[in-house]
Design a protein around this motif. Structure first.
Motif, PDB file in Angstrom:
ATOM      1  N   PRO A   4      40.470  27.888  38.920  1.00  0.00           N
ATOM      2  CA  PRO A   4      40.920  26.489  38.800  1.00  0.00           C
ATOM      3  C   PRO A   4      40.023  25.506  39.545  1.00  0.00           C
ATOM      4  CG  PRO A   4      42.798  27.921  39.153  1.00  0.00           C
ATOM      5  CD  PRO A   4      41.568  28.772  39.363  1.00  0.00           C
ATOM      6  N   TYR A   5      39.467  25.936  40.689  1.00  0.00           N
ATOM      7  CA  TYR A   5      38.523  25.073  41.412  1.00  0.00           C
ATOM      8  C   TYR A   5      37.280  24.820  40.567  1.00  0.00           C
ATOM      9  CZ  TYR A   5      41.096  26.001  45.799  1.00  0.00           C
ATOM     10  OH  TYR A   5      42.039  26.100  46.799  1.00  0.00           O
ATOM     11  N   TRP A   6      36.718  25.918  39.994  1.00  0.00           N
ATOM     12  CA  TRP A   6      35.537  25.771  39.153  1.00  0.00           C
ATOM     13  C   TRP A   6      35.823  24.839  37.971  1.00  0.00           C
ATOM     14  CZ3 TRP A   6      30.738  27.159  40.343  1.00  0.00           C
ATOM     15  CH2 TRP A   6      30.541  28.175  41.283  1.00  0.00           C
ATOM     16  N   MET A   7      36.957  25.039  37.327  1.00  0.00           N
ATOM     17  CA  MET A   7      37.286  24.241  36.141  1.00  0.00           C
ATOM     18  C   MET A   7      37.425  22.762  36.491  1.00  0.00           C
ATOM     19  SD  MET A   7      39.988  26.844  34.330  1.00  0.00           S
ATOM     20  CE  MET A   7      39.459  28.479  33.768  1.00  0.00           C
ATOM     21  N   GLN A   8      38.061  22.487  37.622  1.00  0.00           N
ATOM     22  CA  GLN A   8      38.194  21.101  38.054  1.00  0.00           C
ATOM     23  C   GLN A   8      36.831  20.480  38.334  1.00  0.00           C
ATOM     24  OE1 GLN A   8      40.822  20.445  41.412  1.00  0.00           O
ATOM     25  NE2 GLN A   8      39.864  18.476  41.897  1.00  0.00           N
TER      26      GLN A   8
ATOM     27  N   MET B 178      35.018  39.037  42.858  1.00  0.00           N
ATOM     28  CA  MET B 178      35.701  38.168  43.794  1.00  0.00           C
ATOM     29  C   MET B 178      36.519  37.118  43.046  1.00  0.00           C
ATOM     30  SD  MET B 178      34.168  35.799  46.875  1.00  0.00           S
ATOM     31  CE  MET B 178      33.727  34.414  45.838  1.00  0.00           C
ATOM     32  N   ASP B 179      35.837  36.253  42.287  1.00  0.00           N
ATOM     33  CA  ASP B 179      36.515  35.151  41.601  1.00  0.00           C
ATOM     34  C   ASP B 179      37.449  35.696  40.532  1.00  0.00           C
ATOM     35  OD1 ASP B 179      35.040  32.951  42.900  1.00  0.00           O
ATOM     36  OD2 ASP B 179      33.328  33.823  41.875  1.00  0.00           O
ATOM     37  N   GLY B 180      38.712  35.388  40.662  1.00  0.00           N
ATOM     38  CA  GLY B 180      39.678  35.817  39.676  1.00  0.00           C
ATOM     39  C   GLY B 180      40.301  37.158  39.989  1.00  0.00           C
ATOM     40  N   THR B 181      39.659  37.957  40.851  1.00  0.00           N
ATOM     41  CA  THR B 181      40.186  39.267  41.221  1.00  0.00           C
ATOM     42  C   THR B 181      40.795  39.215  42.618  1.00  0.00           C
ATOM     43  OG1 THR B 181      38.514  40.376  39.869  1.00  0.00           O
ATOM     44  CG2 THR B 181      39.638  41.717  41.506  1.00  0.00           C
ATOM     45  N   LEU B 182      39.995  38.857  43.612  1.00  0.00           N
ATOM     46  CA  LEU B 182      40.496  38.743  44.975  1.00  0.00           C
ATOM     47  C   LEU B 182      40.985  37.333  45.285  1.00  0.00           C
ATOM     48  CD1 LEU B 182      37.766  40.776  46.898  1.00  0.00           C
ATOM     49  CD2 LEU B 182      39.998  41.562  46.102  1.00  0.00           C
ATOM     50  N   VAL B 183      40.276  36.353  44.787  1.00  0.00           N
ATOM     51  CA  VAL B 183      40.662  34.950  44.996  1.00  0.00           C
ATOM     52  C   VAL B 183      40.676  34.243  43.645  1.00  0.00           C
ATOM     53  CG1 VAL B 183      39.855  34.754  47.385  1.00  0.00           C
ATOM     54  CG2 VAL B 183      38.251  34.361  45.521  1.00  0.00           C
ATOM     55  N   ASP B 184      41.628  33.340  43.482  1.00  0.00           N
ATOM     56  CA  ASP B 184      41.751  32.639  42.207  1.00  0.00           C
ATOM     57  C   ASP B 184      41.033  31.297  42.292  1.00  0.00           C
ATOM     58  OD1 ASP B 184      42.368  32.039  39.652  1.00  0.00           O
ATOM     59  OD2 ASP B 184      44.502  31.728  39.973  1.00  0.00           O
ATOM     60  N   THR B 185      39.705  31.372  42.306  1.00  0.00           N
ATOM     61  CA  THR B 185      38.905  30.147  42.412  1.00  0.00           C
ATOM     62  C   THR B 185      38.630  29.511  41.059  1.00  0.00           C
ATOM     63  OG1 THR B 185      36.923  31.545  42.398  1.00  0.00           O
ATOM     64  CG2 THR B 185      37.753  30.832  44.556  1.00  0.00           C
TER      65      THR B 185
ATOM     66  N   GLU C  25      38.162  25.465  26.887  1.00  0.00           N
ATOM     67  CA  GLU C  25      37.541  26.636  26.258  1.00  0.00           C
ATOM     68  C   GLU C  25      36.151  26.882  26.825  1.00  0.00           C
ATOM     69  OE1 GLU C  25      36.250  28.350  21.836  1.00  0.00           O
ATOM     70  OE2 GLU C  25      37.171  26.364  22.028  1.00  0.00           O
ATOM     71  N   ASP C  26      35.394  25.795  27.073  1.00  0.00           N
ATOM     72  CA  ASP C  26      34.076  25.946  27.691  1.00  0.00           C
ATOM     73  C   ASP C  26      34.200  26.612  29.053  1.00  0.00           C
ATOM     74  OD1 ASP C  26      32.388  24.796  25.712  1.00  0.00           O
ATOM     75  OD2 ASP C  26      32.978  22.788  26.344  1.00  0.00           O
ATOM     76  N   SER C  27      35.167  26.153  29.847  1.00  0.00           N
ATOM     77  CA  SER C  27      35.354  26.740  31.175  1.00  0.00           C
ATOM     78  C   SER C  27      35.677  28.223  31.089  1.00  0.00           C
ATOM     79  CB  SER C  27      36.484  26.017  31.919  1.00  0.00           C
ATOM     80  OG  SER C  27      36.092  24.731  32.330  1.00  0.00           O
ATOM     81  N   LEU C  28      36.552  28.574  30.176  1.00  0.00           N
ATOM     82  CA  LEU C  28      36.956  29.976  30.048  1.00  0.00           C
ATOM     83  C   LEU C  28      35.800  30.853  29.572  1.00  0.00           C
ATOM     84  CD1 LEU C  28      40.511  29.526  28.505  1.00  0.00           C
ATOM     85  CD2 LEU C  28      39.934  30.142  30.862  1.00  0.00           C
ATOM     86  N   ASN C  29      34.872  30.276  28.814  1.00  0.00           N
ATOM     87  CA  ASN C  29      33.710  31.029  28.343  1.00  0.00           C
ATOM     88  C   ASN C  29      32.779  31.437  29.487  1.00  0.00           C
ATOM     89  OD1 ASN C  29      34.401  31.047  25.636  1.00  0.00           O
ATOM     90  ND2 ASN C  29      33.257  29.180  25.153  1.00  0.00           N
ATOM     91  N   LEU C  30      32.931  30.796  30.637  1.00  0.00           N
ATOM     92  CA  LEU C  30      32.042  31.069  31.765  1.00  0.00           C
ATOM     93  C   LEU C  30      32.592  32.109  32.732  1.00  0.00           C
ATOM     94  CD1 LEU C  30      30.854  27.452  32.709  1.00  0.00           C
ATOM     95  CD2 LEU C  30      29.834  29.077  31.108  1.00  0.00           C
ATOM     96  N   VAL C  31      33.850  32.486  32.559  1.00  0.00           N
ATOM     97  CA  VAL C  31      34.490  33.380  33.525  1.00  0.00           C
ATOM     98  C   VAL C  31      33.728  34.708  33.610  1.00  0.00           C
ATOM     99  CG1 VAL C  31      36.575  34.692  34.064  1.00  0.00           C
ATOM    100  CG2 VAL C  31      36.755  32.334  33.246  1.00  0.00           C
ATOM    101  N   GLY C  32      33.303  35.045  34.842  1.00  0.00           N
ATOM    102  CA  GLY C  32      32.609  36.307  35.091  1.00  0.00           C
ATOM    103  C   GLY C  32      31.113  36.278  34.895  1.00  0.00           C
ATOM    104  N   ASN C  33      30.579  35.177  34.378  1.00  0.00           N
ATOM    105  CA  ASN C  33      29.153  35.115  34.036  1.00  0.00           C
ATOM    106  C   ASN C  33      28.269  34.943  35.264  1.00  0.00           C
ATOM    107  OD1 ASN C  33      29.773  35.304  31.350  1.00  0.00           O
ATOM    108  ND2 ASN C  33      29.004  33.289  30.778  1.00  0.00           N
TER     109      ASN C  33
END
Length: 205
Positions: free
Chosen positions: A10-14, A1-8, A30-38
């Motif tokens: 930026p919300y998470w990072m904020q 869902m996140d990043g595929t269907l909806v681009d949430t 970089e910390d935020s990007l390390n969490l993508v998909g986890n």
């Protein structure tokens, strides 16, 4: 869902940055990007360690979920082509499962914005013991659909998600968004969901 269907993302990072400011922690992009998909609890443990705040991982997850859900209730940030592809798959009679590491209460605002029969089943991060990159979420989704995972196409925006689907035996269509996805045997790639339909989705072999 996140990043595929909806681009949430930026919300998470904020919300992660705001949490760091609230509790006097440190946080980087970089910390935020390390969490993508986890898996969310894995993310909570990472945040506790790297942000340096005195909250339990589950508390971190719940507080972030509350904050991000508020953003989504104001606006669902659909990825280009996402709703159109889902509608076409539904019209063609292709059963779809939503497989996400977000929790059900986070998923509900997005489901409310779609026709009720869009997904035949939904597997969330709080419905499996082991999240991505383990195969459990995709194995459960295939089982609920009554399908062999090898006959399923997973669409993913992260390497973590792609590894989960691969481990379950699915073909994987990678549509990178915020983080790069390395090439691998059997991985298919598309730049966007725009223009994809039930008739032209790429398949392996």
């Amino acid at each position: 869902m996140d990043g595929t269907l909806v681009d949430t993302e930026p919300y998470w990072m904020q919300c992660e940055r705001e949490m760091a400011e609230k509790y006097g922690g440190t946080w980087t992009e970089e910390d935020s990007l390390n969490l993508v998909g986890n898996d969310l609890l894995d993310s909570g443990r990472y945040i506790r360690e790297h942000m340096g705040i005195d909250l339990e991982p589950a508390e971190i997850v719940e507080e972030l979920l509350d904050a991000v859900i508020e953003h989504i209730r104001r606006e669902v940030p659909w990825r280009p082509g996402a709703r159109e592809l889902l509608a076409d798959l539904n019209a063609a009679g292709v059963p779809c499962a939503l497989v996400t590491m977000s929790y059900l209460r986070f998923v509900e605002p997005m489901l409310d914005a779609l026709p009720p029969d869009t997904f035949a089943t939904v597997v969330t991060g709080d419905a499996v013991e082991r999240g991505k990159p383990y195969p459990d979420p995709y194995l459960k989704a295939a089982r609920l659909l009554g399908l062999d995972p090898g006959s399923c196409l997973a669409i993913e925006d992260s390497d973590v998600g792609a590894r989960s689907a691969e481990a379950a035996g699915c073909t994987v269509l990678c549509v990178p968004n915020h983080v790069p996805i390395p090439e691998g045997p059997g991985r298919l790639f598309a730049d966007s969901l725009q223009g994809l339909t039930a008739a032209n989705l790429p398949v392996r072999g």
